[in-house]
Every structure is written in structure tokens, then in C-alpha cells.
Enzyme design. Structure first.
Site, mmCIF file in Angstrom:
data_model
loop_
_atom_site.group_PDB
_atom_site.id
_atom_site.type_symbol
_atom_site.label_atom_id
_atom_site.label_comp_id
_atom_site.label_asym_id
_atom_site.label_seq_id
_atom_site.Cartn_x
_atom_site.Cartn_y
_atom_site.Cartn_z
ATOM 1 N N GLY A 1 -20.757 33.320 -11.925
ATOM 2 C CA GLY A 1 -19.419 32.778 -11.812
ATOM 3 C C GLY A 1 -19.128 32.973 -10.079
ATOM 4 N N CYS A 2 -18.072 32.022 -9.832
ATOM 5 C CA CYS A 2 -17.540 31.903 -8.386
ATOM 6 C C CYS A 2 -17.228 33.378 -8.001
ATOM 7 C CB CYS A 2 -16.689 30.923 -8.310
ATOM 8 S SG CYS A 2 -15.253 30.829 -9.334
ATOM 9 N N TYR A 3 -16.118 34.113 -8.841
ATOM 10 C CA TYR A 3 -15.447 35.277 -8.072
ATOM 11 C C TYR A 3 -16.505 36.379 -8.345
ATOM 12 C CZ TYR A 3 -10.639 33.896 -9.153
ATOM 13 O OH TYR A 3 -9.272 33.335 -9.343
ATOM 14 N N THR A 4 -17.538 36.259 -9.214
ATOM 15 C CA THR A 4 -18.432 37.345 -9.303
ATOM 16 C C THR A 4 -19.469 37.301 -8.165
ATOM 17 O OG1 THR A 4 -19.497 35.955 -10.886
ATOM 18 C CG2 THR A 4 -18.256 37.906 -11.695
ATOM 19 N N CYS B 1 -18.827 36.156 -5.165
ATOM 20 C CA CYS B 1 -18.244 36.407 -4.031
ATOM 21 C C CYS B 1 -18.166 37.952 -3.708
ATOM 22 C CB CYS B 1 -16.862 35.991 -4.031
ATOM 23 S SG CYS B 1 -16.050 36.061 -2.331
#
Lengths: 354, 354, 354, 354
Positions: B158-161, B163
Site C-alpha cells: 500500500g501507499c501509506y505502508t 512510505c
């Protein structure tokens, strides 16, 4: 516009900046305020419409120099100071010496720190008006209303600090949270940086992105330290990181706290009770969190409390408009208290959304 | 556009969403990729230009239904899955059974959790392809490159993860920070919410403001828990709060950590060393922090470390483009690794700023 | 990044502005360009990463003063000039005198007007390099490709002018529209105003609103007059109003024209035919109009033609990215033509949307 | 909030859309308005705070179904209709039949066209309340004040039309401009598209770019035709192109006109004279043009006139807030006129800038 029952003669010093314009916006609709003086050193001689076109339809005094002002003759009831840091101290000292009955509300950071040593440490020089510094009242209205009422000089709090302090002071006073475990992650709109022409504030530099700044060291920390320590009755140092968001107005503080025997629900109940009679602080139902756009242009602070999934920890989110409750709105609120007007007078405006 | 040395036959399943469009943008410039299949169930029969006008000048396959696809005959080298949660599992199971040589890179959350119990807990139902779930490789390329190389099914993070994990995994592996004292305050652009027509994602609902969402409970937490626990060699649960920022692309994670015998400078040195040979992770000089706009449209992650004023604590800020390194860019990076291409091929694009 | 077959030695004069940064962004991915010189007078001594953080991961020459440059020794193949108006003329004159084989592509307005009298009238002073002014080739590539091929000095067109001229020159040449009845209503993103720190370009001054500027008098008019008159074979003066839109990149020109015996469909057919072989001009189907976001970061111009409800009148809408096809992209396109490279080399990038 | 002298009982039908919310925002501060009914069919049973969080601190009626409303018993003084096109006609017909003393201000387009044939042509069906259509008064207050005063049903004008009509009607009435040579290039903020969840209005679809829509055919044309023809005393058809700008509020109309014996200065003088006593129309000094942000949230229209460089032609720029003067603000202004209140009552709010 309809005639107003005018009683208070008002001056705005530094009317060409954003907090100056916000003061004029609010005061124009205040039924008992009469703006008689607007100063703006670099724009002296111009009309307010020249520097802020939204005021074109209104009759307002021409912008003048501070230097020429005859404070005694002017007989201001209230002078709002929206000047850059530093100059403020000398201007206010002079004004207060000459105009014995003028009350002053200062929107700069100059009189917020009560401790001369703290001031010197954070600002790199001794205070230019140390006696006034002592007598100034910190104008977080909901917390210091009684003192504001009788103050002659009110130091209007900062925008970041108002947002975080309203959320945390009741909790620290009640010893409901651990003062050593507070993280404040704050996000601000661009007007917080003022109107000075700087490359890093150009539209193309700050739109379509987000970034932190002043990480680890920001002057608002001094103000937070002072107020949180007072509330807790002991020394409190918090972690605080400000960010810039591509929006004009608004501050959102996401605050990470740990309860001391108090559950997140207890913290929520505490805030709800603390602000049950306050008209400018609205505590959302437990589990709900605010958006800055829903307080835009109003003097409201919205706050919410959520339980973190880690037991004993809570997340508090607090939102206000940095130019209104975070600056000029609270300044007018303080004026109302100082002059014995109804506290919400001129501040009834509902948030502009969308 | 100049002729390309084409070797890999590529399909993009779910081409009408934002991650689908980002895959097409990147693959159109990839010298060894040949897009032969684009599916979009609700838009089947339309051209890609009909759903994303920026592709008007390019020759691309017409959008088709997934159902009609003859996976065996297509003979795809790589199928990218950018489908909504749930459907993905069945589609991939079917595709992999029929097309023995097709490799799959899934951009949904469906195969990211290795533990069936965790999956059921977070998603409310048993996994539809439990055997595949076991064999899927978590595609955080910098961390799992060796496994990605031989994987047939890659679960793109995922994107948040991505980062937060790129910033924290090296520190947790080295036991340099306290795993129980991590706060991740994340801010995302609007494309992270996808292209579905929802009132709360209309321009007028989300511009000019910021807000937190999923406070206390967000599905990306499951993925963080898994990876941080693996890195630390023990159970790790973090505090994580996502926010929506009025910008299209970008994630900024402001991460609050506490060193275990390690100073903030040590943490910086550790990250610098971990990523010294990585082309898509750039560690800024100590004390500097990144802006999302400086990685926009590129596959870069920028990160910085600052000492908090509270001794022993550090603030790490990590930034990436949620559609590129946070989704489709990393997916292409994984494709390059899986097919033996140079890892940066097709991903050399410099960030678009301003 | 993979090794590049480097042949052309490139200098960018004025690398700290937006068109400078855009040149660097494009040239870094150009397989036959080697940036050997970057100048920026006020930032000399700094790295490019200091003034544009997106370049942090790349090896680039340190910013230097123009004054110290030894043009002969540098042996540049191409010098791009992205300097402010005025200084440009002297710098280029000097450079071209000293470095006999260096070709120059000037992105300022200094060499766009062929007529010395027109120059003096619009800029208030005589040209400082009148001989060069005469020999400069106006670099609207699609129209002047043959001349650009052999030019030593190319005057890269303005952003507003490129957008309007590509739409109108074919129609004026064919005498399909009335030259006395052209209204161009143009809307530009904020990067068009450059990177100079001006109050009126601060985020809070220009976000959340739109306004016209330079109404009735804007320097780009001189360029439009020159090119439209050349195309029509007679004097042409158009109505032109530029506006500022709260977005970083993009120009949209809404152009009101009247056919001379030509129907709106005829005008569309004419444009379609004119650009049928052009890779950077895309004419949409009749009745469709473009959005600036669909060309963002690409070198594309999208245009569409619609019939007005008033018979005989048509509305043409043309869109490009002011920094790419409107400035640095077209400059690289011109470089490719001048050096005999494939015209699209380094410019294949697909638009970044969303 | 202070007590209000309440006299008028107000209902807002369709309170969950943007014009509904804007009505509530304005009426909450109106000293003689008492909101007693809020309807919202899809949100019936919810509180206004549930659909617009900015109203959380205020006491407001719960949202109800229109169907259950007992119009007679409610005894509304004024019903504002902010319903979608079509349903409006039947609802108003029913309401007006049952509640003899209730006056109606309709914000939809349903009653704006006086000619049944024009209505049928533009909307594709016969009007459902043709008798009411005849008696409805077009509520462009500055032009039709006398008729509004005695009207029972006011058709509140559209946003685009108010903006253009205020600028052009005085000029057409005076025969100062050529009615066959008018081009209106209009730019609107996103709230003009309403709150319906549509893919093309998502933040990521419309931020960072601009585009035209409805080119050559837009329903507001019918309204422009009607009013311009009435003003000119002959049939008038104008060229009109609307655009969407990435901002929430505001319409800017750039209007290209040609004087008939009248110079641009004459046109300016005419507008100045026409609006000299109007409090909501402000004509800027000759040569100056307005910005939408300077009327944001206010009921003001700002307009300016500039001479085009082509002799005999002028450019008029008109700006208003589409939700305020372009919809709900003008509706409240009409209510004030209909009820004999001071016309500016509740509308004194100064524009919110920045």
C-alpha cells in the site's frame, strides 16, 4: 450598510497584513466598533481598497504612518497591534505611555512570554518593554477571561498555540494525561505565514504538496511550554511539528496523548464539561473528528477525541481558522470582554463552507 | 514516439482507475513493455482516451471485460491487477490456473497479509484463495528484492505502508528504536481515495481544508503490524493516523520515534547506510526534511531525520508519490526485478515540480 | 539511472527559475544531452538541489555565475537561455561572438520580434543586439521547422502565443477565418508568472479565485500581431485577455472566430489536416474540447473546435503546458531539430494526470 | 448567539445541497428570519450537522421529507426552494395552492423562462405549472425590484446569468452596445456544479487544470436570451462559453462588447450611474478589473470596464460569488424586498479574503 450604534473608537496598527485585514472584516460588522485609524507603514497614503480590494465598497480611513499618530488626540478605546515582531514592543510602550485610556490587544508574539529569560532565549535579545511584559495578560479567552476583563494590555495567543492549548489545558489541569507523553502534529494553511513576499510562499512552491517546517525548533514551542507548564503545575515540554498545507486558512492539530487513569472517553467527557458553556468551542461526539473547512472564517474551535487502538492512548483533533479564532477573531473576542460587550458580538458569522 | 524494443506482453486489469492510468503512463515509456490488454468492466468497449483523455494521442488496446479474457491465448508475461478489493482474489486465482507462465503483480490489498487469521479479522471474511495467499511475495522491493525476483505472485504494498515501512524497517531490524513508541502521522493526496464517485471526495468537499480519517482504525494498520513485527522479531503495534490533504498526489509521513541507545544522528546514519545503493530511496542530509511535491510523478522516496528537542527522540519524515512508488511505480519496479530487466527501466522520470 | 549515449554538451543559463528547472528535468532523461553548465547569478555556488530539491538524487554541475564562463573553452553545442528580459541580449551577443560553434535557444522574449521598431515600441528601448535580432529564427517548431534546422539563434516562442498560434496560423494562412474578428480569452497557471518573490503571486493571494490581468495591453500581443500578420499576409490585430488560474501549469485559450465561407467543421478539418503528421499537436474530434490537466508535463498541444450557436462562428479551444510545449519542451524540440536528433527525443513523456 | 427579533417563518426545501447550506448560513445571521423547516429527501431524519458539519453548534430543525409537510399548518412566510430541476414545479404548485400566504423564492431554473415555448425547447417537455410560470417574477433584484416587491413567486436567477446580466442589461437598455457582437467567456468555481457525486467533479479530476464545458450549448443561454432581448427590445443571441476553475466559489465573466457610438469610457460611466445607489453592485474605477476572491462569501458584484486596443471595443469583467449573489444571497435579498425588510439585512457580510 445599516447605521451602527457606535461606541468604541478602534485603531488597527498594521492593517495591510492578513491579520489586519481580518480585523477590519470583523470590525466592519461589529455593531459597536468604529474604525478610526488604520496604519500601514509601507502603504501609507493608500486606501485600504488599494491593498485589499474586497474593501472597495466600504468607507474606511486612509492608511497612515504609525510615526505621525497622536495617540492622545486620537483617544482610541482599543488599539489592535498587528505589526511584525520587534517593532511592536516600542510602539506599544510609546502608545500606552501617551494615551492613558487606550487598551491594547497585541497580535504579535512580543508579549506572550511572561518570563524575560524565556523571551531572551527564544528571541535572541532582551525585551524592550520588560515592565509591560510583566503586566500583559495572555489572551486565551476561555482560560483567562477574568484577567482579560481588567487587562490594559492583552497578548493575543498564536494560532498553533490556541489550537493545541484549548484541547490540552483542561486535561493537564485535571492531571488526566501524562505531561511527558504529548505529541502535537499540526497542519496550517498558508495565511499563517503572512503576506511578506517570499519565494517559498509563492503559489507554485506550496500548492499541490505538503511539508513539515521548523521541525524540532519553532518559536510557538515557547508559548506551549509556558501554558502547559502553568496548567500542569510542573515543567512540561512537548513534541511539536508544524506543517504547511495548500489551503488559505485553517489549523488542524492531531494530538497524541496518554491517559493517567483516564480513558479516552474520560478525556472526552472532561473536554465536553470544560466547554459546555463556551460559545466558541464545540466538542464533537466521541469518536468524531473535525475538518478545518467547517470552521473557515468563523471564530469556532471544533475538537474531537478518539480512542487509539493502543490501550490507554487517545488521539485528540482540534481545528480552528488561524486568522479568526487563531488571531483576529480571538482579538475581537478579547476586545468584547475588555469593553464589557457581549462576548460574541461581531463574531456570530457561521463558517463559510463550501 | 520512437519504436521500442518490445519483449514483455503486459496486461493491465482495471485500467480505468488512477493506479491503472499510472501503470499505462509508465509502461508507455518502458522500452521493453508492450501493453496488449486493458480491462475495465464498467467501461468495456470504450477506448482508453474515453476514460483518460491524456492518452488520446497513443495507440492502446480497447478496454475489455475481464470475463471474456482467454488468459492462455493471451500469453501475458505480466498481468497487473488494479481491481477493487475482493474480486481480485477470484480473478487472480483463475488467471494463474489458466496461464501457467503469466506472472501477476497485484496492486490491491488482497494478498498483502500472509496470515489468514489477520486477513479474516481485518476484512471480515475468509480469503478466497488461501493457497495463493501463502505463496504471494510482499513486494516492498528494497526489502524483499530477492524474493520478488523468483515470485510468481507479488502483492504490491500500500501507499501509506510503503512510505512508513521504508523509513522504519531498517531501524526496527537494527533494534535502534523502541517498537512500542512509534507514532505515524500520515498525510495523503486525494488520488489515494481512488476514482469512485463519492460525495465526500468532490472538489468542494475536500479542497481548502484538511482532516483526519479512519482515526484509530484503518486497514493499512494490518500491513504495518505484519511488516514491523517481522522486522523487529516481535509483536509491534503502532499508532497511525491518516489525513487527507487538498493535493492530487503525495504522501508525507511524520514519524515520531525514540532511540534505544541510538541518537537521532545514529538513526540517520543507519538509514543512509541501508539505502546507499538504492536508486529510489534518497536520504536527505541530517536535519533536512522532504516535501511531497519534490517526488511528484517519480518513483522516488525522500526521507529525512531530525532530532526532537526532547532528548532521545527523533522525527523522521518520509515522502513519496502514492500513485508511483506508492503503487504503480513500485509495481513496474517489481516487474523489472521479476523479468530480469534493469530495475530502473521505465522509471527514470524526474519529479514534476513545479 | 542507466548510462546515456552522450553527444551534445548543453548549458542552461538561468537554471534557478521554473523554465530552467523544466529544461533540466527534460534534459536529464534526454539520451543524447549532457548538461555541463548551469548558471544562476543569485545562487552561484549552490547546488541545483539547493534551489530545486527534486534534483537531489542526480549528479549535476554546481550553479555558477555567467560572468566567469569561458564560452570558447566550454565548447557548448547548445546554450539554453532562460534569463530575465534585457540581460539576455548582451549575454547572447557575447556568447555567440566567443563560441563560434555554440547554438543558442533563447526562452526570453528578447529575440522574438523581428521588427526593431515593434521591439522598441513594446519594450521602451532600442534592441541591444539588432544584427542578431534580424537573424534569429522564431522557434514555433511546427510552423518554422525548416528554418529552425539551420538556425544558430532560435527565439523560443511565448507560452500564450504558442497556444494561440498553433490553433490560428493554419486558419489564417488558408484565409478560412476573418482576421479582424478574433477574440482570444486565455487562462494560465501560476508558473507562467515565474519564480520572483512578489506579493501578488503568494499562495494566499492567488488560490481560490480567478482574475484577468494585463487587460487591453500585454506584451505577448506584439508576438501575436507579428505571427498572425505573417500568416494572413496583412496586418492583424486581435483581442487578447490573459487570466490567472489557481493551478501550477497549463494554458487554455478559448478562441472565438468567424469563418469566411468556412464552416466550423471546415475549420476543424483544416486543423486536422495541418497537424496530421505532427506528434506534439493533437486535434480532438469535432465538438470535443481539451483540458489543461491532460497535457500536464507533456510536450503536447491538444485542440478542439466547436460550432457556436451563432451561425458562421466557431469556438476553438487550445491547451498546452506553459512550461513544456509553452517553453522548455519546445526549446528541447528545437534543439533536436537543430542537432538532427529525432524530434521527439527526450520528450516522449506522457502527461501526468491525475 | 444573541437573541433575534424574529418575525418571518422560513422554510428551506432542499437543505442538503450547497445553495441550501448557503441559505442556512445567511439566514442564521438574519435578525428577522426564523428557520422552522428544513427538508432533504435523501437525508430525512438526519440533523443539518450530519450533512454539513459547520452547523454543529447551532440549533436547527431536523431534516424532513417534503411529502409529509403540512404547508397550511406550517404557515411559512417564505419558502426557499433549492430543489433539483423538474420536481420543483410540482412541489411549488402544491405548496402555493395549500398555503395561501406563503411566498416562494425558487432557486432552480424552473420558473425563470417566461415563454412556455422557450421552456419546452430547452428542457424537452412542457411546463408542469404553466399558470405559475406566467406569474413568476424574475428575481434579478437590481433590475426588477418593483416587481419582486409584490411577487408571490420569485424565480431566482442563475449564477452565470446574474453575473453577465448585471453588466450588460444597462448597456443594452441604453442601446450603447451592439447586441449582435457580445461574447461572454465565463469561469466558474466548482460549487456551481452542485453536490451530486459525479466522477467528473472529484477533486483529482478537476484540481490543477481548467476546461470549458457546454461549449455552444448551455441552458443558461435561454435565460440570457430572454433578458438581453427584453433589455434591447429586440432578439439578442450571444456567444457564451462556461469554464470550470479549481476553486470553490466565484464566477468571473469576461465580456467582449462593441460600443455603438459609445466609447469604453462611456460604457463605464453608464454602469457607474446605473449602480450608483446599489449596495451590492460595485463598479471599479475605469481600467480596473475584479477578482472573484474579493467577493467570496459576500453578496457583492464587482465589475470593471477596460478599453480594448481595438478601437470601439471594450472588455467588461464582472465577478460575484455563485452561491451568494449568484444564488442564495440574492434569494435572501429578494426575501428582504418581498417582506419589506431593509434590503441588505443579513447580507452585510464582508468578503472573506484571503
Amino acid at each position: 450598510m445599516p447605521a451602527k450604534e457606535k461606541t468604541a473608537k478602534i485603531g488597527v496598527l498594521g492593517a495591510s497584513g492578513y491579520t489586519g485585514a481580518e480585523l477590519v472584516r470583523l470590525l466592519l460588522r461589529h455593531p459597536r466598533a468604529d474604525i478610526v485609524l488604520l496604519t500601514a507603514d509601507r502603504r501609507a497614503g493608500k486606501s485600504m481598497a488599494d491593498v485589499f480590494a474586497q474593501f472597495s465598497p466600504y468607507a474606511l480611513p486612509t492608511l497612515t504612518l504609525i510615526d505621525g499618530a497622536d495617540w492622545k488626540a486620537l483617544g482610541l478605546d482599543v488599539a489592535f497591534c498587528a505589526l511584525p515582531h520587534g517593532t511592536t514592543q516600542k510602539v506599544i510602550k510609546d502608545l500606552m505611555a501617551r494615551a492613558a485610556r487606550t487598551k491594547v490587544i497585541d497580535l504579535s508574539a512580543d508579549f506572550r512570554l511572561a518570563d524575560p529569560a524565556a523571551y531572551a532565549r527564544w528571541y535572541g535579545h532582551d525585551h524592550f518593554a520588560p515592565e509591560l511584559q510583566k503586566s500583559a495578560v495572555y489572551g486565551l479567552t476561555e482560560i483567562y477571561r477574568a484577567k482579560v476583563k481588567t487587562a490594559r494590555l492583552v497578548a493575543n495567543p498564536g494560532c498553533y498555540t490556541t489550537c493545541a492549548e484549548l484541547a490540552l489545558i483542561p486535561l493537564l489541569k485535571s492531571k488526566a494525561i501524562d505531561p511527558d507523553e504529548i505529541v502535537i502534529d499540526a497542519k496550517s494553511g498558508m495565511t499563517g505565514a503572512g503576506r511578506a513576499a517570499k519565494e517559498e510562499m509563492l503559489f507554485s512552491e506550496v500548492s499541490e504538496g505538503i511539508h513539515a517546517y521548523g521541525v524540532g525548533h519553532h518559536r510557538h514551542m515557547a508559548e506551549l511550554d509556558q501554558e502547559f507548564s502553568l496548567a500542569a503545575g510542573r515543567n512540561v515540554v512537548v513534541t511539536f511539528t508544524p506543517h504547511l498545507v495548500p489551503m488559505n486558512r485553517g489549523i488542524l492539530s492531531t494530538i497524541y496523548v496518554r491517559g493517567l487513569k483516564a480513558s479516552p472517553q474520560d478525556l472526552h467527557a472532561l473536554l465536553l464539561k470544560s466547554y459546555s458553556k463556551e460559545l466558541f468551542v464545540h466538542v464533537l461526539p466521541f469518536g468524531a473528528t473535525p475538518q478545518t473547512r467547517h470552521v473557515r472564517g468563523s471564530n469556532m474551535t471544533f475538537m474531537g477525541v478518539v480512542a487509539d487502538r493502543i490501550s490507554g492512548r487517545a488521539i485528540i483533533v482540534s481545528a480552528l481558522d488561524n486568522l479568526t479564532k487563531g488571531a483576529s477573531g480571538q482579538a475581537v473576542q478579547n476586545m468584547n470582554v475588555m469593553l464589557g460587550f457581549p462576548e460574541t458580538m461581531g463574531l456570530e458569522q457561521v463558517a463559510l463552507f463550501p
